[in-house]
Design an enzyme around this catalytic site. Sequence first.
Site, PDB file in Angstrom:
ATOM      1  N   TYR A  30       0.854  -1.189   0.000  1.00  0.00           N
ATOM      2  CA  TYR A  30       0.000   0.000   0.000  1.00  0.00           C
ATOM      3  C   TYR A  30       0.884   1.232   0.000  1.00  0.00           C
ATOM      4  O   TYR A  30       1.841   1.320   0.768  1.00  0.00           O
ATOM      5  CB  TYR A  30      -0.899   0.005   1.243  1.00  0.00           C
ATOM      6  CG  TYR A  30      -1.775   1.235   1.364  1.00  0.00           C
ATOM      7  CD1 TYR A  30      -2.816   1.458   0.470  1.00  0.00           C
ATOM      8  CD2 TYR A  30      -1.563   2.172   2.378  1.00  0.00           C
ATOM      9  CE1 TYR A  30      -3.630   2.587   0.585  1.00  0.00           C
ATOM     10  CE2 TYR A  30      -2.369   3.299   2.506  1.00  0.00           C
ATOM     11  CZ  TYR A  30      -3.395   3.500   1.601  1.00  0.00           C
ATOM     12  OH  TYR A  30      -4.195   4.619   1.717  1.00  0.00           O
ATOM     13  N   ASP A  66       9.281   3.044   0.027  1.00  0.00           N
ATOM     14  CA  ASP A  66       8.181   3.613   0.789  1.00  0.00           C
ATOM     15  C   ASP A  66       8.365   3.177   2.241  1.00  0.00           C
ATOM     16  O   ASP A  66       7.926   2.103   2.644  1.00  0.00           O
ATOM     17  CB  ASP A  66       6.841   3.138   0.230  1.00  0.00           C
ATOM     18  CG  ASP A  66       5.667   3.736   1.012  1.00  0.00           C
ATOM     19  OD1 ASP A  66       5.912   4.372   2.057  1.00  0.00           O
ATOM     20  OD2 ASP A  66       4.514   3.551   0.577  1.00  0.00           O
ATOM     21  N   LYS A  76       4.100   8.725   9.186  1.00  0.00           N
ATOM     22  CA  LYS A  76       3.843   8.056  10.465  1.00  0.00           C
ATOM     23  C   LYS A  76       4.811   8.490  11.584  1.00  0.00           C
ATOM     24  O   LYS A  76       4.659   9.576  12.109  1.00  0.00           O
ATOM     25  CB  LYS A  76       3.795   6.547  10.255  1.00  0.00           C
ATOM     26  CG  LYS A  76       2.596   6.203   9.322  1.00  0.00           C
ATOM     27  CD  LYS A  76       2.223   4.751   9.236  1.00  0.00           C
ATOM     28  CE  LYS A  76       0.894   4.613   8.505  1.00  0.00           C
ATOM     29  NZ  LYS A  76       0.934   3.914   7.236  1.00  0.00           N
TER      30      LYS A  76
HETATM   31  C1  LIG Z   1       0.333   4.459   5.908  1.00  0.00           C
HETATM   32  C2  LIG Z   1       1.095   4.282   4.676  1.00  0.00           C
HETATM   33  C3  LIG Z   1       1.000   5.180   3.598  1.00  0.00           C
HETATM   34  C4  LIG Z   1       0.015   6.323   3.590  1.00  0.00           C
HETATM   35  O1  LIG Z   1       0.262   7.245   4.593  1.00  0.00           O
HETATM   36  P1  LIG Z   1      -0.929   8.210   5.061  1.00  0.00           P
HETATM   37  O2  LIG Z   1      -0.294   9.100   6.081  1.00  0.00           O
HETATM   38  O3  LIG Z   1      -2.002   7.317   5.591  1.00  0.00           O
HETATM   39  O4  LIG Z   1      -1.380   8.967   3.863  1.00  0.00           O
HETATM   40  C5  LIG Z   1       1.821   4.983   2.510  1.00  0.00           C
HETATM   41  N1  LIG Z   1       2.687   3.961   2.468  1.00  0.00           N
HETATM   42  C6  LIG Z   1       2.809   3.086   3.468  1.00  0.00           C
HETATM   43  C7  LIG Z   1       3.815   1.993   3.388  1.00  0.00           C
HETATM   44  C8  LIG Z   1       2.004   3.204   4.599  1.00  0.00           C
HETATM   45  O5  LIG Z   1       2.101   2.289   5.572  1.00  0.00           O
END
Ligand SMILES: *Cc1c(COP(=O)(O)O)cnc(C)c1O
Length: 429
Positions: A144, A238, A266
């Site tokens: 994701y 990511d 995060k």
């Molecule tokens: C949570 C997450 C996102 C999205 O971040 P948001 O702050 O919810 O927009 C993107 N990539 C990864 C790997 C994530 O865990």
Amino acid sequence: MKFKRSEELYKEGLVHLVGAVNSPVRAFTSVGGNPLFIKKGHGSKITDVDGNEYIDLVLSYGPMILGHRHRKVRRGVAKALRSGYSFGASTENEIILAKIVCDAFPGMDKVRFVNSGTEAVISGVRLARSFTGKDKIIKFAGCYHGHQDSLLVAAGSGLATLSLPGSKGVPEGAVKNTLIATYNDLESVKVHFEEHDDIAGVIIEPICGNMGVVIPQNKFLVELKEYLKSKGALLIADEVMTGFRSKFGGAQELLGVEADITCLGKVIGGGFPVGAYGARNEIMEEVAPLGGMYQAGTLSGNPIAMAGGISTLTELKRQNPYDQFNDTAATIETILLETAKKYNVDLVVNRFGSMMNPFFTKGKVTNFEEAQTSDIKKFAIFFWAMIKNGVFLPPSQFEAWFLSSAISKRDIKKIAVAVDKAMLAVSKM
Ligand SMILES: *Cc1c(COP(=O)(O)O)cnc(C)c1O
């Protein structure tokens, strides 16, 4: 255990909020029942509006790595609040946080702050395209990368929980430059390079947490990086979930791989809305005002959010809880596996540092297809038994559990008791 006030608020919430939530991962669709409303948090625990207390293994889906309302973060943010909330001009806090972040990631000379992980990835992908002059991006099924159009395919996490193949409202044109590969399978990446000569790069969760926790096997990441280098394509890590969580320098530090572009979110804001993307100078010089890649934000680098990030990362570095995380996760893994064995429940536990979760399946889980063999009905029973025994989990088989440095030996004992009751309930299904 009563959930009366949560039920009332849920009904009220349905009137003006979609499903009473502001992010679908918070809905209880796949586990049944109503979402709980939380009143407050402190350390390793949260309390709902009915006064029920839980050990929190959601931690806002990762950011609250120090536990809730850490004293030093509170102090840092309170100090920033006294000076003003937002100026649309530069502040010193941005420079301080940028230095902490660039020092942590060796491949990062410069960073740009944004407001969420989604924004970080949107920008990181645009940057890869800008730098290489190519359009196509490879992503892995089950990873994701936020809710941007072009990456909402085979996107794991909330979509998998709701059994959605992708999102409605995404035009075909938006995904025509997205190619899908299989996690832990380099051949599936090579096949795309043999067919296309306009691939800008590969985006990956270096440790995947969005199909549940799935770990790169053997030398997958190292070999991927080498292969991409030979093709002149970029590796976009990511690390929105893993940055400062797997290790201070993220999964890259731990796995010995240096990404070309890194996306963060995060933990970097410690509970405040901060995202970031960064790379070496040569790449970051593409970004406006230095270069022609445009990306902007009214609240980007917000001084209060920066203060949340600075105090969280400073304290995190001081605590250096990464060995402790490993030990705690290993203990919880043993509890889960031994209890599952006791009650004859098929269970696989995947873990990496402070991210872990069980899958109700046999064999191993190394990619999205294997993750989906998990019995989500069993998970739903398990989930509610854990809630009723005071442990707050993400309401989905396909989300990671997170540990905070505030978790205590007593908390772990409590988790063990809850797991015993929950696994017994699963065995009686
Ligand atoms: C949570 C997450 C996102 C999205 O971040 P948001 O702050 O919810 O927009 C993107 N990539 C990864 C790997 C994530 O865990």
